[in-house]
Design a protein around this motif. Structure first.
Motif, mmCIF file in Angstrom:
data_model
loop_
_atom_site.group_PDB
_atom_site.id
_atom_site.type_symbol
_atom_site.label_atom_id
_atom_site.label_comp_id
_atom_site.label_asym_id
_atom_site.label_seq_id
_atom_site.Cartn_x
_atom_site.Cartn_y
_atom_site.Cartn_z
ATOM 1 N N PRO A 60 -3.186 17.486 22.835
ATOM 2 C CA PRO A 60 -3.742 16.022 22.185
ATOM 3 C C PRO A 60 -4.044 16.147 20.858
ATOM 4 N N ASP A 61 -4.280 17.134 19.907
ATOM 5 C CA ASP A 61 -4.354 17.038 18.657
ATOM 6 C C ASP A 61 -3.221 16.436 17.841
ATOM 7 N N GLN A 62 -2.036 16.430 18.512
ATOM 8 C CA GLN A 62 -0.816 15.595 18.004
ATOM 9 C C GLN A 62 -0.845 14.304 18.480
ATOM 10 N N GLU A 63 -1.475 13.763 19.333
ATOM 11 C CA GLU A 63 -1.526 12.276 19.623
ATOM 12 C C GLU A 63 -1.812 11.388 18.232
ATOM 13 N N PRO A 64 -1.302 10.433 18.219
ATOM 14 C CA PRO A 64 -1.637 9.559 17.374
ATOM 15 C C PRO A 64 -3.037 9.033 17.369
ATOM 16 N N ALA A 65 -3.609 9.028 16.028
ATOM 17 C CA ALA A 65 -5.129 8.326 15.994
ATOM 18 C C ALA A 65 -4.934 7.226 14.812
ATOM 19 N N GLU A 66 -5.863 6.286 14.715
ATOM 20 C CA GLU A 66 -6.151 5.605 13.734
ATOM 21 C C GLU A 66 -7.520 5.585 13.090
ATOM 22 N N VAL A 67 -7.554 5.141 12.028
ATOM 23 C CA VAL A 67 -8.676 4.937 11.176
ATOM 24 C C VAL A 67 -8.586 4.068 10.091
ATOM 25 N N ALA A 68 -9.794 3.397 9.646
ATOM 26 C CA ALA A 68 -9.837 2.265 8.511
ATOM 27 C C ALA A 68 -10.499 2.982 7.437
ATOM 28 N N VAL A 69 -9.900 3.000 6.223
ATOM 29 C CA VAL A 69 -10.602 3.477 4.939
ATOM 30 C C VAL A 69 -10.814 2.361 4.124
ATOM 31 N N ARG A 70 -11.903 2.458 3.441
ATOM 32 C CA ARG A 70 -11.918 1.464 2.258
ATOM 33 C C ARG A 70 -12.007 2.101 0.875
ATOM 34 N N VAL A 71 -11.129 1.285 0.159
ATOM 35 C CA VAL A 71 -10.714 1.923 -1.134
ATOM 36 C C VAL A 71 -10.753 1.015 -2.128
ATOM 37 N N PRO A 72 -11.049 1.313 -3.315
ATOM 38 C CA PRO A 72 -11.014 0.429 -4.623
ATOM 39 C C PRO A 72 -9.242 0.124 -4.673
ATOM 40 N N ILE A 73 -9.172 -1.292 -5.213
ATOM 41 C CA ILE A 73 -7.716 -1.748 -5.576
ATOM 42 C C ILE A 73 -7.295 -1.446 -7.221
ATOM 43 N N GLU A 74 -6.352 -0.506 -7.294
ATOM 44 C CA GLU A 74 -6.091 0.110 -8.764
ATOM 45 C C GLU A 74 -5.227 -0.959 -9.111
ATOM 46 N N PHE A 75 -5.354 -1.176 -10.478
ATOM 47 C CA PHE A 75 -4.430 -2.170 -11.185
ATOM 48 C C PHE A 75 -3.753 -1.484 -12.169
ATOM 49 N N ARG A 76 -2.552 -1.557 -12.002
ATOM 50 C CA ARG A 76 -1.354 -0.861 -13.044
ATOM 51 C C ARG A 76 -0.489 -1.779 -14.029
ATOM 52 N N HIS A 77 -0.585 -1.267 -15.116
ATOM 53 C CA HIS A 77 0.256 -1.996 -16.113
ATOM 54 C C HIS A 77 -0.130 -3.615 -16.353
ATOM 55 N N VAL A 78 -1.372 -3.725 -16.900
ATOM 56 C CA VAL A 78 -2.027 -5.139 -17.172
ATOM 57 C C VAL A 78 -1.475 -5.123 -18.641
ATOM 58 N N PRO A 79 -0.841 -6.433 -18.518
ATOM 59 C CA PRO A 79 -0.296 -6.590 -20.048
ATOM 60 C C PRO A 79 -1.055 -6.494 -21.168
ATOM 61 N N GLU A 80 -0.587 -5.957 -22.315
ATOM 62 C CA GLU A 80 -1.413 -5.731 -23.376
ATOM 63 C C GLU A 80 -1.986 -7.329 -24.063
ATOM 64 N N GLY A 81 -3.351 -6.956 -24.338
ATOM 65 C CA GLY A 81 -3.936 -8.331 -24.734
ATOM 66 C C GLY A 81 -4.453 -9.220 -23.732
ATOM 67 N N LEU A 82 -4.300 -8.633 -22.490
ATOM 68 C CA LEU A 82 -4.881 -9.554 -21.196
ATOM 69 C C LEU A 82 -5.986 -8.739 -20.547
#
Length: 225
Positions: free
Chosen positions: A31-53
């Protein structure tokens, strides 16, 4: 001894191999190998914000990510094991909407993303503005009867702030943390910090602020000014 030789030692290594194979099969279908589901709450990471914005949204939601995988991974999963990344390299000033899909979720290879909430993120952008504003000290306290504050000096007198243009333009001054000058008789200097009420505006190179409180005689009742 005949019993031991016949039932234990006979084909001993073959029996050990059979036991190992049986154990492996049990682990594979346990049973340890049976699929399971979980919801996790995480902050959204912003990548490559344009310079000066700058992101000028006052509220930004977290992402709720529902993942499926082996129970052994789901059981030990931490929110730091899942990352929601939003690419902003093409962002422009104004209001913009971005899709947040499973392709933008970073996770362990054995996991599968089954749901992302919200599916879209609405953000406001503004150009960055940096300028100086004056510092207005906040002084409180109880003083000896007949005396009052006659002057308050602050050093430095101004501070540089930066942030979204509209927010910085709306600022007329920064302030200090409250200074309690109770008991001051002639003059006293206090060291405190500068404070900016707008969370989207930052102080450039924060430095301690020296507030000097100068006391004097309060006018007597009936005095003519």
């Amino acid at each position: 001894m005949d019993f031991v030789r016949r039932w234990v030692l006979h084909n001993f290594w073959l029996k050990v191999l059979s036991l190992l194979i049986a154990t492996g099969l049990w682990l594979a279908i346990s049973p340890d190998q049976e699929p399971a589901e979980v919801a996790v709450r995480v902050p959204i990471e912003f990548r490559h914000v344009p310079e000066g914005l700058e992101i000028s949204s006052t509220t930004i939601p977290d992402a709720q990510i529902r993942v499926r995988g082996p129970e052994r991974l789901i059981r030990d999963l931490r929110s730091t094991d899942v990352h929601a990344e939003l690419e902003l390299v093409d962002a422009l000033a104004g209001d913009r909407t971005f899709d947040l899909t499973a392709q933008q979720i970073r996770h362990q290879r054995e996991l599968e993303v089954v749901q992302v909430v919200p599916g879209q993120v609405h953000l406001s952008f503004d150009t960055r503005l940096t300028r100086e504003v004056e510092i207005r000290p906040r002084v409180t306290g109880n003083f000896v009867p007949g005396e009052q504050i006659t002057k308050v000096l602050v050093d430095p007198e101004r501070v540089t702030v930066t942030g979204p243009r509209h927010h910085v333009e709306m600022m007329d001054a920064a302030t200090t943390d409250p200074v309690d000058a109770s008991g001051t008789r002639t003059q006293a200097t206090f060291v405190t910090n500068v404070y900016v009420a707008d969370a989207l505006v930052q102080v450039v190179q924060p430095t301690p602020v020296r507030v000097t409180v100068i006391m004097g005689k309060a006018p007597a009742a009936g005095d003519v000014h």
